[in-house]
Design a protein around this motif. Sequence first.
Motif, mmCIF file in Angstrom:
data_model
loop_
_atom_site.group_PDB
_atom_site.id
_atom_site.type_symbol
_atom_site.label_atom_id
_atom_site.label_comp_id
_atom_site.label_asym_id
_atom_site.label_seq_id
_atom_site.Cartn_x
_atom_site.Cartn_y
_atom_site.Cartn_z
ATOM 1 N N GLU A 27 4.387 10.873 5.824
ATOM 2 C CA GLU A 27 3.355 10.544 5.604
ATOM 3 C C GLU A 27 2.686 8.831 5.314
ATOM 4 O OE1 GLU A 27 0.913 14.680 5.476
ATOM 5 O OE2 GLU A 27 2.419 14.439 4.123
ATOM 6 N N VAL A 28 3.468 8.612 3.894
ATOM 7 C CA VAL A 28 3.054 7.594 3.891
ATOM 8 C C VAL A 28 3.148 6.339 4.300
ATOM 9 C CG1 VAL A 28 4.004 6.137 1.426
ATOM 10 C CG2 VAL A 28 3.355 8.033 1.245
ATOM 11 N N ARG B 101 0.747 7.184 -6.563
ATOM 12 C CA ARG B 101 -0.231 7.431 -6.883
ATOM 13 C C ARG B 101 -0.378 9.348 -5.970
ATOM 14 N NH1 ARG B 101 -2.059 5.411 -10.946
ATOM 15 N NH2 ARG B 101 -4.135 6.282 -10.695
ATOM 16 N N SER B 102 0.002 9.687 -5.089
ATOM 17 C CA SER B 102 -0.047 10.561 -4.139
ATOM 18 C C SER B 102 0.940 11.763 -4.159
ATOM 19 C CB SER B 102 -0.819 10.088 -2.771
ATOM 20 O OG SER B 102 0.029 9.912 -2.037
ATOM 21 N N ASN B 103 0.356 12.631 -3.682
ATOM 22 C CA ASN B 103 1.571 13.756 -3.356
ATOM 23 C C ASN B 103 1.453 13.682 -1.838
ATOM 24 O OD1 ASN B 103 0.853 15.181 -6.091
ATOM 25 N ND2 ASN B 103 -0.846 16.039 -5.230
ATOM 26 N N LEU B 104 1.468 12.470 -0.964
ATOM 27 C CA LEU B 104 1.634 13.028 0.793
ATOM 28 C C LEU B 104 3.520 12.658 0.869
ATOM 29 C CD1 LEU B 104 -0.514 10.042 1.554
ATOM 30 C CD2 LEU B 104 -1.012 12.450 2.325
ATOM 31 N N ARG C 228 0.963 -1.526 0.180
ATOM 32 C CA ARG C 228 0.076 -0.107 -0.019
ATOM 33 C C ARG C 228 0.873 1.016 0.459
ATOM 34 N NH1 ARG C 228 -5.480 -0.543 2.297
ATOM 35 N NH2 ARG C 228 -5.655 -3.423 2.148
ATOM 36 N N LEU D 114 1.185 4.822 -2.686
ATOM 37 C CA LEU D 114 0.724 6.056 -2.536
ATOM 38 C C LEU D 114 1.779 6.398 -2.622
ATOM 39 C CD1 LEU D 114 -0.707 5.109 1.367
ATOM 40 C CD2 LEU D 114 -1.672 6.519 -0.346
ATOM 41 N N ARG E 89 9.715 6.687 -5.398
ATOM 42 C CA ARG E 89 9.201 7.766 -5.960
ATOM 43 C C ARG E 89 9.914 8.653 -7.200
ATOM 44 N NH1 ARG E 89 6.027 11.305 -1.932
ATOM 45 N NH2 ARG E 89 4.380 10.788 -3.102
#
Length: 281
Positions: A234-235, A227-230, A220, A224, A263
């Motif tokens: 935070e991830v 596919r996220s801006n975290l 997971r 993240l 990333r």
Amino acid sequence: MPESLRLAYAWGGTATYEPGATFGPRLLEDFELVWILAGHASYIVDRRELDAPPGTILLGRPGFREAYRWDPERVTRHAFVHFAVHELPDDWSPIATWPISRLMAPGDAVRPLFRRVLDEWCDGTRRRARPTRAVARMVEALLDSFLSPAPTTELEVRPAAVSRVLDWLSCSLDNEPARPVSLPELAAAGAVTPKHLCRLFAASVGRSPMETVRLMRLERALVLLARSNLSVQEVGRLSGFSSPNHFSRCFRSVYGSPPLAVRRAVLAGQVPPSTPLTLPR
């Protein structure tokens, strides 16, 4: 022998059962495809009991003595299509070799075809005589896709207790991803002892339950990161790792690079690393 499937009739619909309900035993007089939409089911046929979690497609054949036990805790819903065959295509394998159950892989062709057959032809109340050629072709494509082994996996690989644990764990990670999970909790979700659960996971998953939890969290986290801006921190937190350093070490041990490097590679157009966790269907 014909080159295409010739149907005598086709009918079907959907059915909903309260927790703990049963159906059968009965002697099946025609073919029936059953798609488990919600809830777990146990399919008993010829003294065999098959676990059928959501996404399962079952194929009953004429002469089967069968029964169903529906989920003891949740409502069970399934779609079904009965059909009788005049003749099968001459290049199909013998009926005796056909699989009974498949858990469909993501992106399979079977479930969309199943839905199309229901929408186009089956009203759930009666047999529909003389299916059109278009419906016969859809049923043929549905059955042919089900019989093709490439996108599917046999069901008997995964014990029912493992299925329950993985479902519970997936739900837990969706709703409370940062919450710690213990072995006794997993065993309770599977309705078995912790020791027995460890044996079941070792046999069917090839890993311990807690190692499976760790790899599911990291899987997971990988999504993240891609596919996220975290932030990386935070991830890690949302994946259940309270310490950024611990998250980075665990991630690197599995994927070969630290989270930030993965990333950056994905942003540069590279394919994310593959996960080592392969769960039985």
